[in-house]
Design a protein around this motif. Structure first.
Motif, PDB file in Angstrom:
ATOM      1  N   MET A 114     -42.069 -72.302 -91.856  1.00  0.00           N
ATOM      2  CA  MET A 114     -42.164 -73.735 -91.566  1.00  0.00           C
ATOM      3  C   MET A 114     -42.700 -74.080 -90.180  1.00  0.00           C
ATOM      4  SD  MET A 114     -41.440 -75.059 -94.388  1.00  0.00           S
ATOM      5  CE  MET A 114     -41.020 -74.225 -95.896  1.00  0.00           C
ATOM      6  N   GLY A 115     -42.603 -73.136 -89.261  1.00  0.00           N
ATOM      7  CA  GLY A 115     -43.282 -73.291 -87.971  1.00  0.00           C
ATOM      8  C   GLY A 115     -42.830 -74.421 -87.055  1.00  0.00           C
ATOM      9  N   CYS A 116     -41.569 -74.826 -87.111  1.00  0.00           N
ATOM     10  CA  CYS A 116     -41.096 -75.871 -86.184  1.00  0.00           C
ATOM     11  C   CYS A 116     -41.292 -75.385 -84.748  1.00  0.00           C
ATOM     12  CB  CYS A 116     -39.631 -76.196 -86.446  1.00  0.00           C
ATOM     13  SG  CYS A 116     -39.337 -76.724 -88.139  1.00  0.00           S
ATOM     14  N   PHE A 118     -39.883 -76.008 -81.914  1.00  0.00           N
ATOM     15  CA  PHE A 118     -38.738 -75.775 -81.022  1.00  0.00           C
ATOM     16  C   PHE A 118     -37.912 -74.574 -81.436  1.00  0.00           C
ATOM     17  CE2 PHE A 118     -38.059 -79.094 -84.195  1.00  0.00           C
ATOM     18  CZ  PHE A 118     -37.116 -78.474 -84.993  1.00  0.00           C
ATOM     19  N   CYS A 119     -38.288 -73.929 -82.551  1.00  0.00           N
ATOM     20  CA  CYS A 119     -37.411 -72.929 -83.176  1.00  0.00           C
ATOM     21  C   CYS A 119     -37.930 -71.503 -82.969  1.00  0.00           C
ATOM     22  CB  CYS A 119     -37.323 -73.238 -84.669  1.00  0.00           C
ATOM     23  SG  CYS A 119     -36.432 -72.004 -85.615  1.00  0.00           S
ATOM     24  N   GLY A 159     -34.600 -68.919 -91.454  1.00  0.00           N
ATOM     25  CA  GLY A 159     -35.245 -69.206 -92.731  1.00  0.00           C
ATOM     26  C   GLY A 159     -34.961 -70.593 -93.258  1.00  0.00           C
ATOM     27  N   GLU A 160     -35.770 -70.998 -94.225  1.00  0.00           N
ATOM     28  CA  GLU A 160     -35.622 -72.304 -94.873  1.00  0.00           C
ATOM     29  C   GLU A 160     -35.052 -72.062 -96.280  1.00  0.00           C
ATOM     30  OE1 GLU A 160     -35.683 -75.629 -94.412  1.00  0.00           O
ATOM     31  OE2 GLU A 160     -35.319 -75.650 -96.565  1.00  0.00           O
ATOM     32  N   CYS A 193     -35.196 -78.316 -93.604  1.00  0.00           N
ATOM     33  CA  CYS A 193     -36.118 -79.064 -92.754  1.00  0.00           C
ATOM     34  C   CYS A 193     -36.749 -80.219 -93.532  1.00  0.00           C
ATOM     35  CB  CYS A 193     -37.204 -78.131 -92.225  1.00  0.00           C
ATOM     36  SG  CYS A 193     -38.248 -77.469 -93.524  1.00  0.00           S
TER      37      CYS A 193
HETATM   38 FE1  SF4 Z   1     -37.967 -74.986 -88.861  1.00  0.00          FE
HETATM   39 FE2  SF4 Z   1     -35.561 -74.227 -89.818  1.00  0.00          FE
HETATM   40 FE3  SF4 Z   1     -37.728 -72.697 -90.203  1.00  0.00          FE
HETATM   41 FE4  SF4 Z   1     -36.712 -72.911 -87.769  1.00  0.00          FE
HETATM   42  S1  SF4 Z   1     -35.706 -72.000 -89.521  1.00  0.00           S
HETATM   43  S2  SF4 Z   1     -38.907 -73.007 -88.323  1.00  0.00           S
HETATM   44  S3  SF4 Z   1     -35.997 -75.008 -87.783  1.00  0.00           S
HETATM   45  S4  SF4 Z   1     -37.423 -74.745 -90.993  1.00  0.00           S
END
Ligand code: SF4
Ligand code: SAH
Length: 347
Positions: A114-116, A118-119, A159-160, A193
């Motif tokens: 997902m590439g957020c 801040f993560c 993970g998502e 997310c």
């Molecule tokens: Fe985004 Fe959650 Fe994946 Fe981190 S673990 S990149 S916050 S979706």
């Protein structure tokens, strides 16, 4: 024939297999119970004959989580584990002690697509999905290591979960089964997310789990900057799915909002958020963003957090700043694995 991962199978599936092989039904129940007590090998199933154990080892295997690293907080009893699976891949889990019992935060994927921004996990890329058994193994391994009974699970590690949907659903079925760990859905939270199509699907299943939605911004302009998933499903579409979820399940949604200084912590953001969430069955968790190396993000000040809460409350919403446990070892999920990789690869 390829071996099957036995601790990802439901009791009914094991029963069906055993029937086909002419084995009595009560054996299936016994084996299922052994698997959910967290045995590592068929040899540990002491009420099975040597012959049965040999037969099982030919046809099946058991996935386990091995402790690669363990950090214990000096502030509270929080324990952070880095677990390794058979193929060498690693994930993090965190065991936390609350007044009402022990909660484990588990991972659902190795990495995340997902590439957020801040993560730490998101920045590290994606490797593979975890199997239901590998999710279960994290709970079992932590329980065995710490010598405690875990009563709550949050799917908020690496993970998502809704990007590994089928395996997550199966994990939920296994972990809540009566002859398994028997952890009820009301004691489980799933954090996403915002994979909107799966939120609808999950709602229709009417499971009583708590849905946590990582919102982190009140509008598309800000959210798309930090969360690429927002390009696919925007804020309004996501909130529509959330309203559907709480209407169908009658469950309160928990919105996560990581406050990043100068990005999403202004009064205007709070007002917009208040307006959009007004009237929804929800609770808002404000999280001071954890600093991740290379992102340049800093946590919003305590003053900003308090101002945010006041504005949300004026809109009839409830918001709290999430208590951070194990802040000395925390450094947000994904960082321990990243550090370990850096040590190994010398990056
Ligand atoms: Fe985004 Fe959650 Fe994946 Fe981190 S673990 S990149 S916050 S979706
Ligand atoms: N992928 C899912 C669940 C795992 S992330 C999701 O995104 O919801 C668990 C939570 O940690 C999410 O709310 C995520 O937004 C948050 N998070 C990730 N990095 C963070 C950071 N640096 N500081 C604070 N929260 C963070």
């Amino acid at each position: 024939m390829a071996q099957k991962e036995m601790n990802s199978m439901t009791e009914e599936e094991i029963l069906r297999d055993f029937k086909e092989q002419g084995m009595p039904a009560f054996r299936a129940r016994q084996v299922y119970q052994w698997l959910h007590r967290g045995v590592h090998s068929f040899e540990q199933m002491t009420d099975q004959s040597k012959q049965t154990r040999g037969l099982l080892a030919e046809k099946y295997y058991i996935s386990v989580a091995t402790i690669e690293k363990k950090l214990i907080s000096n502030y509270d009893n929080t324990i952070k584990y880095l677990f390794r699976f058979a193929d060498g891949e690693m994930v993090e889990s965190v065991l936390m002690q609350y007044r009402h019992g022990y909660t484990i935060c588990i991972s659902t994927q190795v990495g995340c697509k997902m590439g957020c921004t801040f993560c730490a996990t998101g920045q590290g890329g994606f490797s593979r999905n975890l199997t239901p058994a590998e999710m279960l193994a994290q709970v079992q391994a932590a329980q065995q290591d710490a010598g405690v009974r875990i009563s709550n699970i949050v799917l908020m590690g690496m993970g998502e979960p809704l990007d590994n949907y089928e395996n997550v659903l199966r994990f939920l079925e296994l972990v809540s089964s009566e002859r398994g760990l028997n952890i009820g859905m009301r004691h489980i939270s799933l954090s996403t997310c915002g994979v909107v199509d799966k939120i609808y699907d999950l709602a229709d299943r009417k499971l009583q789990l708590t849905l946590s939605v990582s919102l982190h911004a009140p509008n598309d302009q800000i959210r798309s900057q930090t969360m690429p998933v927002n390009h696919k499903w925007g804020v309004d579409e996501l909130l529509k799915a959330c309203r559907y979820y709480s209407e169908v399940t009658h469950r309160r949604i928990s919105f996560e909002y990581a406050m990043i200084s100068g990005v999403n912590d202004s009064d205007a953001c709070a007002r917009e958020l208040g307006r959009k969430l007004r009237g929804t069955l929800s609770h808002i968790n404000l999280i001071p963003v954890n600093q991740v190396t290379g992102t340049g993000y800093h946590s919003a000040s305590v003053e900003r957090q308090q101002a945010f809460i006041r504005i949300l409350e004026k809109n009839g919403l409830t918001a709290t700043v999430r208590r951070t446990l194990g802040s000395d070892i925390n450094a947000s999920c994904g960082q321990l694995r990243r550090r370990q990789q850096e040590e190994v690869t010398g990056l």
